[in-house]
Design a protein around this motif. Structure first.
Motif, mmCIF file in Angstrom:
data_model
loop_
_atom_site.group_PDB
_atom_site.id
_atom_site.type_symbol
_atom_site.label_atom_id
_atom_site.label_comp_id
_atom_site.label_asym_id
_atom_site.label_seq_id
_atom_site.Cartn_x
_atom_site.Cartn_y
_atom_site.Cartn_z
ATOM 1 N N ASN A 59 2.784 5.796 1.018
ATOM 2 C CA ASN A 59 4.239 5.733 1.174
ATOM 3 C C ASN A 59 4.586 6.335 2.532
ATOM 4 O O ASN A 59 4.504 7.544 2.728
ATOM 5 C CB ASN A 59 4.934 6.503 0.054
ATOM 6 C CG ASN A 59 6.410 6.161 -0.044
ATOM 7 O OD1 ASN A 59 7.102 6.099 0.962
ATOM 8 N ND2 ASN A 59 6.888 5.946 -1.262
ATOM 9 N N LYS A 85 8.360 3.141 2.833
ATOM 10 C CA LYS A 85 7.724 1.860 2.546
ATOM 11 C C LYS A 85 6.436 2.097 1.770
ATOM 12 O O LYS A 85 5.507 2.728 2.271
ATOM 13 C CB LYS A 85 7.425 1.111 3.845
ATOM 14 C CG LYS A 85 6.787 -0.252 3.625
ATOM 15 C CD LYS A 85 6.507 -0.961 4.945
ATOM 16 C CE LYS A 85 5.855 -2.318 4.705
ATOM 17 N NZ LYS A 85 5.554 -3.015 5.989
ATOM 18 N N GLU A 86 6.403 1.584 0.558
ATOM 19 C CA GLU A 86 5.246 1.767 -0.320
ATOM 20 C C GLU A 86 4.297 0.584 -0.225
ATOM 21 O O GLU A 86 4.717 -0.572 -0.223
ATOM 22 C CB GLU A 86 5.707 1.950 -1.762
ATOM 23 C CG GLU A 86 4.574 2.248 -2.742
ATOM 24 C CD GLU A 86 5.076 2.506 -4.149
ATOM 25 O OE1 GLU A 86 5.523 3.637 -4.415
ATOM 26 O OE2 GLU A 86 5.039 1.565 -4.973
ATOM 27 N N GLU A 87 3.011 0.893 -0.143
ATOM 28 C CA GLU A 87 1.985 -0.149 -0.080
ATOM 29 C C GLU A 87 0.833 0.220 -1.000
ATOM 30 O O GLU A 87 0.313 1.335 -0.957
ATOM 31 C CB GLU A 87 1.481 -0.316 1.351
ATOM 32 C CG GLU A 87 0.417 -1.400 1.503
ATOM 33 C CD GLU A 87 -0.031 -1.588 2.931
ATOM 34 O OE1 GLU A 87 -1.195 -1.977 3.151
ATOM 35 O OE2 GLU A 87 0.792 -1.339 3.843
#
Length: 344
Positions: free
Chosen positions: A275, A279-281
């Motif tokens: 994170n 923005k989370e990936e």
């Protein structure tokens, strides 16, 4: 040239993890198996024509010392009950055999430190090596997560939450030495050192743990002496975090999270979540089984090339053990803070 290996111990982990890992290694050849009973030794070898069996009930010439006298066996993997390991480690090293012993390095920090001191004082470590197994150091998911942590700047905090419920009658519980533990911490020691190793790997040497405080509890009567720990920890850089583990709860969850200046990284199974700036990936990173196959393979490669593998140094295992033991001591004294001594 392939290195002749003996597996010492006929338990579940030796049978399900070490045996296939040795058989899959290009540098290792299984020559013999030793266990307390011949019946147990036989469970590790379906082909008795190529693997010799040793046990305490096999008669003259078929004991542990006899296995160590064989010139075609250059190394042994020792996977025995925790309290039995040091005696077998000393004997193998004294006989000139390389050793990969299962974690923990010993039952307690005092014995572990003394064994490591004995090793460096009495064994030519350039010719005969002692490695300690910790399969969490060979999980691809943790390697990937560590790399992400290193990119995100200063560590601000961390948390570890691992919950489970070991039921009476389950596979590992029915192992007698786990069912009726004579070692400190019960399942918390046997399983908990994996988790301290995982935390240390994610944090790195700059953020080694320097102080901790913990409360422990026995939630289940069949899991003595304690089965749960809740700890707070402080690192060398001043960041703090929590470590919560239970083998006897209805709580669920598996999470390792490190928060850094530029974002956070979480590990849950094979899923790595980063994170950064909101923005989370999510990334799926496949582990090679439990990490034991690459662990044994790397050990074999090190032996074949005459090198040592730093991740398998006994001092690393001592650092894992120290954190767990300090949590147990703190819990016994109602959360009194404890300072570390052996962190790397």
């Amino acid at each position: 040239m392939s290195i002749g290996v003996g597996i010492i111990g006929g338990g579940i982990f030796a049978r399900e993890e070490h045996l296939p890992a040795v058989e899959a290694s290009k540098d290792l050849t299984l020559k013999a198996v030793y266990s307390r009973s011949l019946k147990s030794a036989k469970t590790l070898s379906s082909d008795t024509s190529s693997v010799d069996l040793y046990s305490e009930d096999s008669g003259p010439g078929k004991g542990y010392k006899d296995l160590l006298q064989r010139s075609d066996i250059h190394a042994v993997i020792i996977a025995l009950p925790i309290l039995n390991q040091p005696e077998f480690i000393r004997a193998a090293l004294s006989a000139g055999k390389h050793v990969l012993s299962e974690k923990p390095v010993a039952e307690n920090v005092k014995d572990a430190a003394e064994l490591i001191k004995w090793y460096h004082s009495n064994i030519d470590t350039k010719k005969v090596t002692w490695a300690v197994a910790e399969n969490f150091r060979y999980l691809n998911s943790f390697d990937h997560a560590q790399q992400q942590v290193q990119k995100l700047g200063r560590v601000l905090g961390f948390r570890v939450r691992l919950y489970g419920n070991v039921e009476a009658g389950s596979k590992y519980y029915e192992t007698e030495w786990r069912k009726t533990p004579t070692h400190q911490g019960g399942f918390l020691l046997d399983g908990g050192v994996h988790f301290t190793a995982g935390l240390r790997l994610l944090l790195g040497s700059n953020d080694k743990i320097t102080r901790l405080s913990a409360f422990t509890n026995q939630l289940q009567k069949h899991l003595p002496p304690v089965d749960s720990v809740d700890a707070t920890m402080k690192t060398a850089t001043g960041s703090t975090g929590t470590f919560q583990v239970s083998f006897g709860t209805t709580l669920t969850g598996s999470e390792w999270t490190v928060g850094c200046e530029q974002g956070s990284v979480s590990v849950s199974g094979s899923t790595i979540t980063t994170n950064i700036n909101g923005k989370e990936e999510k990334t799926e990173v496949k582990d090679e089984r439990s990490g034991v196959p690459p662990e044994v393979r790397k050990w074999g490669e090190a032996l074949a090339t005459g090198k040592t593998n730093e991740r398998q140094n006994p001092e690393e295992a001592l650092a894992d053990l120290e954190l767990l033991e300090l949590m147990l001591r703190s819990g016994e004294s109602n959360g009194t803070p404890k300072d570390t001594k052996y962190q790397l």
